[in-house]
Design a protein around this motif. Structure first.
Motif, short mmCIF file in Angstrom:
data_model
loop_
_atom_site.label_atom_id
_atom_site.label_comp_id
_atom_site.label_asym_id
_atom_site.label_seq_id
_atom_site.Cartn_x
_atom_site.Cartn_y
_atom_site.Cartn_z
N GLU A 305 0.83 -1.21 0.00
CA GLU A 305 0.00 0.00 0.00
C GLU A 305 0.87 1.26 0.00
O GLU A 305 0.59 2.21 -0.75
N VAL A 306 1.90 1.27 0.80
CA VAL A 306 2.78 2.44 0.84
C VAL A 306 3.47 2.64 -0.50
O VAL A 306 3.55 3.77 -1.02
N ASN A 307 3.96 1.56 -1.10
CA ASN A 307 4.67 1.65 -2.38
C ASN A 307 3.74 2.08 -3.52
O ASN A 307 4.07 2.96 -4.32
N ASP A 308 2.54 1.49 -3.60
CA ASP A 308 1.61 1.81 -4.68
C ASP A 308 1.06 3.24 -4.54
O ASP A 308 0.81 3.92 -5.55
N ARG A 313 0.88 8.64 -6.83
CA ARG A 313 1.07 10.08 -6.71
C ARG A 313 2.11 10.60 -7.69
O ARG A 313 1.99 11.72 -8.21
N ALA A 314 3.12 9.78 -7.96
CA ALA A 314 4.17 10.20 -8.90
C ALA A 314 3.64 10.31 -10.32
O ALA A 314 4.10 11.15 -11.10
N GLY A 315 2.66 9.47 -10.68
CA GLY A 315 2.05 9.53 -12.00
C GLY A 315 2.96 9.06 -13.13
O GLY A 315 2.76 9.46 -14.29
N GLN A 316 3.94 8.22 -12.82
CA GLN A 316 4.87 7.75 -13.83
C GLN A 316 4.59 6.32 -14.28
O GLN A 316 5.21 5.84 -15.23
N THR A 317 3.69 5.63 -13.62
CA THR A 317 3.36 4.25 -13.98
C THR A 317 2.08 4.23 -14.79
O THR A 317 1.06 4.78 -14.38
#
Length: 494
Positions: A305-308, A313-317
C-alpha cells in the motif's frame, strides 16, 4: 372630570345603585330562604327513591364555578360588598341522574364537596374534602379483589417465581438470599426451557454471587453455562468471559476470543502488532496457521500500500494512470489481494511482495483459485495474450497444449462477461469436450465457425442447411457452408 356641588348631588340622587340599609336584611334573608327551598326541591330525592338507589351518587356539576349555598356565608358576603347580587344558580340537566344530599344534611356547604373537582370535571376522593363520616359514606373506597393481592407478596417459591417471570407478572428475586435457594431458582428456570427467564436469573446470580462460586456451579449446569457465555458475548464483557473460559479449561475458545479483539483496532500498524502477539496463543493447528497467515498478509499489504500510493502520486506508472485505484488494499481478503496483484503487478518477479507468484507460493493458493483471480484481472484489462498464456502448457517433447482446471466452458463465460471478441471466444469454445455444451455455447456467443465445424463433424447436412439461412448473404460463413455441402467425400447422415 371634576363636577360642581349641584351636579354631584344630582348624580348621586339619580344613580341606579341603591345604598345598603340594614332594614333590607330581612328581605334578603327571606329571598335566600326561598332560593334554598327551591334548590332542595330540585336536588333532594324522595324517601321512596332513596330506598331504591341504596346510596347517594354524585354527578359532575354543570356550573363553571364552585358556588357556596350556605345562607350565613352568602349573607356575610353581601354585607362586605354592599352591591346588588344575582341569586340565580346554574341550570341542571333534567335528563341526567342528579342525586342530592339528604334533607337533614342540607346545612352542609356544597362547595366543600366540590373542592376535589379537577379541571377536567373529574372528582377526587370525597373524603379529602371533609372529615365528616356522613359525607364519606357517599364515596365508599373501591378495593381490588383479594385474588390480586398475591401479586404484591414477594415470598413465592422458586417454582412460582419462575412461572410469574414466564407469564410477565411482577416478581422479585431479592427474597432468594441463600445459595441453595438461588440454585433452586436457576434449576427451575432451566426446566421450563425459557431463554429469557434463564438469562434473567443468571444476571441476578452474577450480581449477587462471587464469580468463583458462580463459575463452579455453572460447570455442572451446561444449559445455563451456554446461556451465560452467550450473554457475556452479547454484553461485551470480554474480561469476565475470558476468566470463565480459563476456569473451564477451554483455552482454544479463550484464544479465539482474544484474537477477535483485532476487529476493534482501527490503526493497521497497531493491528499488525496485536496479531503478532496472538501467534503465541494456544490455538489449534488449523487456527494457528490461519492467524499466522493473517499477520503475514497484513504485513505485506502495508508494504504494498505504501509503495503503490507513492507510484500513484508520482504519475509515472502507466497502469496507475489508466486505471486509478478505487480503494485501499489494507485488510482485504487473500483472494482480493491476489486479484489486485494480478491487475497492477502482473509479471513481476517472484522475489517481490507484490508479485502474484510470490503470493500464490507464500499462502499456498491452489491452481484453480489462482487461475480464476488471474483470468478475471487480465480479462478486465483486455490482455488477451496474458489470458492465452495462462492455459498454454508444454510437454516434455516441447509441444504446446491448452488445459484448465476449471473447464473451458467457464473460461468462455468469464471472457464473454469481460466483452472478449468473437475470435478469442471461439478459440476456447471449441476446446469444450461435450458436443452439446459446445454447440449451445457457440449459438449463445454467435461463434459461427464453431457451429459450422460442429455440424460438419456431426455430418448433419440438414442442420447445416438450416443454419445457412441464418447467416448473412455472401458472407464468409455462407461460402464456408456451401463448400462443405458441395464436398462429395463427406458421408452425410441425412
Amino acid at each position: 372630570m371634576l363636577r360642581n356641588k349641584p351636579d354631584e348631588d344630582d348624580y348621586w340622587n339619580n344613580s341606579k345603585f341603591k345604598a345598603f340599609t340594614f332594614e333590607d336584611e330581612d328581605d334578603e334573608f327571606s329571598q335566600l330562604k326561598e332560593t334554598k327551598r327551591a334548590v332542595n326541591s330540585i336536588l333532594v330525592v324522595d324517601d321512596d327513591e332513596e330506598d331504591d338507589l341504596g346510596q347517594e351518587k354524585f354527578d359532575s356539576w354543570s356550573g363553571r364555578a364552585s358556588i357556596s349555598w350556605s345562607i350565613k356565608e352568602t349573607a356575610s358576603s353581601n354585607r362586605t360588598t354592599g352591591e346588588g347580587r344575582d341569586y340565580g344558580f346554574p341550570k341542571i340537566e333534567t335528563t341526567a341522574q342528579i342525586p342530592s344530599l339528604p334533607k337533614q344534611g342540607s346545612s352542609y356547604s356544597l362547595s366543600s364537596l366540590f373542592k376535589g373537582r379537577s379541571k377536567l370535571g373529574n372528582f377526587q376522593v370525597l373524603s379529602d374534602s371533609t372529615n365528616d363520616p356522613s359525607v364519606r359514606s357517599f364515596a365508599p373506597e373501591l378495593r381490588k379483589p383479594k385474588s390480586e393481592y398475591k401479586d404484591y407478596i414477594s415470598d413465592w417459591s422458586p417454582e412460582d417465581t419462575v412461572k410469574r417471570m414466564q407469564k410477565g407478572k411482577p416478581y422479585s428475586l431479592e427474597s432468594f438470599r441463600s445459595l441453595k435457594d438461588k440454585l433452586l431458582l436457576l434449576d427451575e428456570a432451566v426446566q421450563i426451557h425459557d431463554g429469557n427467564v434463564i438469562t434473567a436469573v443468571l444476571i441476578f446470580l452474577k450480581r449477587s454471587l462471587s464469580k468463583e462460586i458462580l463459575f463452579r456451579e455453572l460447570v455442572s449446569r451446561q444449559i445455563a453455562l451456554q446461556h451465560f457465555i452467550h450473554f457475556l458475548k452479547e454484553a461485551g464483557e470480554q474480561k469476565l468471559l475470558l476468566e470463565l473460559l480459563k476456569t473451564l479449561g477451554r483455552t482454544e475458545d479463550m484464544a479465539l476470543l482474544q484474537y477477535k479483539e483485532h476487529l476493534n483496532i482501527k490503526d493497521e500498524v497497531q493491528r499488525k502488532d496485536f496479531l503478532k502477539g496472538c501467534i503465541s496463543l494456544p490455538f489449534s493447528v488449523d487456527d494457528a496457521s490461519h492467524v499466522q497467515d493473517h499477520y503475514t498478509l497484513l504485513e505485506r499489504q502495508i508494504i504494498v500500500e505504501v509503495n503503490d500510493k507513492h507510484l500513484e502520486r508520482a504519475g509515472q506508472t502507466e497502469i496507475f494512470k489508466k486505471y486509478p485505484r478505487k480503494a485501499s488494499i489494507l485488510n482485504m481478503p487473500i483472494i482480493t489481494t491476489l486479484y489486485y496483484s494480478c491487475f497492477y503487478h502482473y509479471g513481476e518477479s517472484e522475489g517481490t511482495y507484490s508479485s502474484p507468484a510470490n503470493i500464490k507460493k507464500t499462502f499456498k493458493i491452489s491452481d484453480k483459485q489462482y487461475l480464476l483471480a488471474a483470468l478475471g484481472a487480465r480479462a478486465k484489462l483486455k490482455a488477451w495474450k496474458d489470458v492465452d498464456t495462462l492455459f498454454t502448457t508444454k510437454n516434455w517433447l516441447g509441444y504446446t497444449k491448452k488445459k484448465t482446471p476449471i473447464g473451458f466452458h467457464r473460461v468462455a463465460d468469464i471472457l464473454h462477461k469481460n466483452s472478449a471478441p468473437v475470435q478469442v471466444l471461439q478459440e476456447y469454445v471449441c476446446l469444450v469436450d461435450d458436443t452439446d455444451l459446445k454447440l449451445n455455447l457457440a449459438l449463445k456467443y454467435k461463434c459461427h465457425d464453431v457451429i459450422i465445424d460442429t455440424y460438419k463433424d456431426m455430418k448433419d447436412r440438414h442442420q447445416l442447411m438450416v443454419y445457412r439461412c441464418k447467416v448473412d448473404r455472401s458472407s464468409p460463413e455462407e461460402r464456408k457452408i456451401d463448400d462443405i455441402l458441395s464436398n462429395t467425400q463427406i458421408r452425410w447422415k441425412n
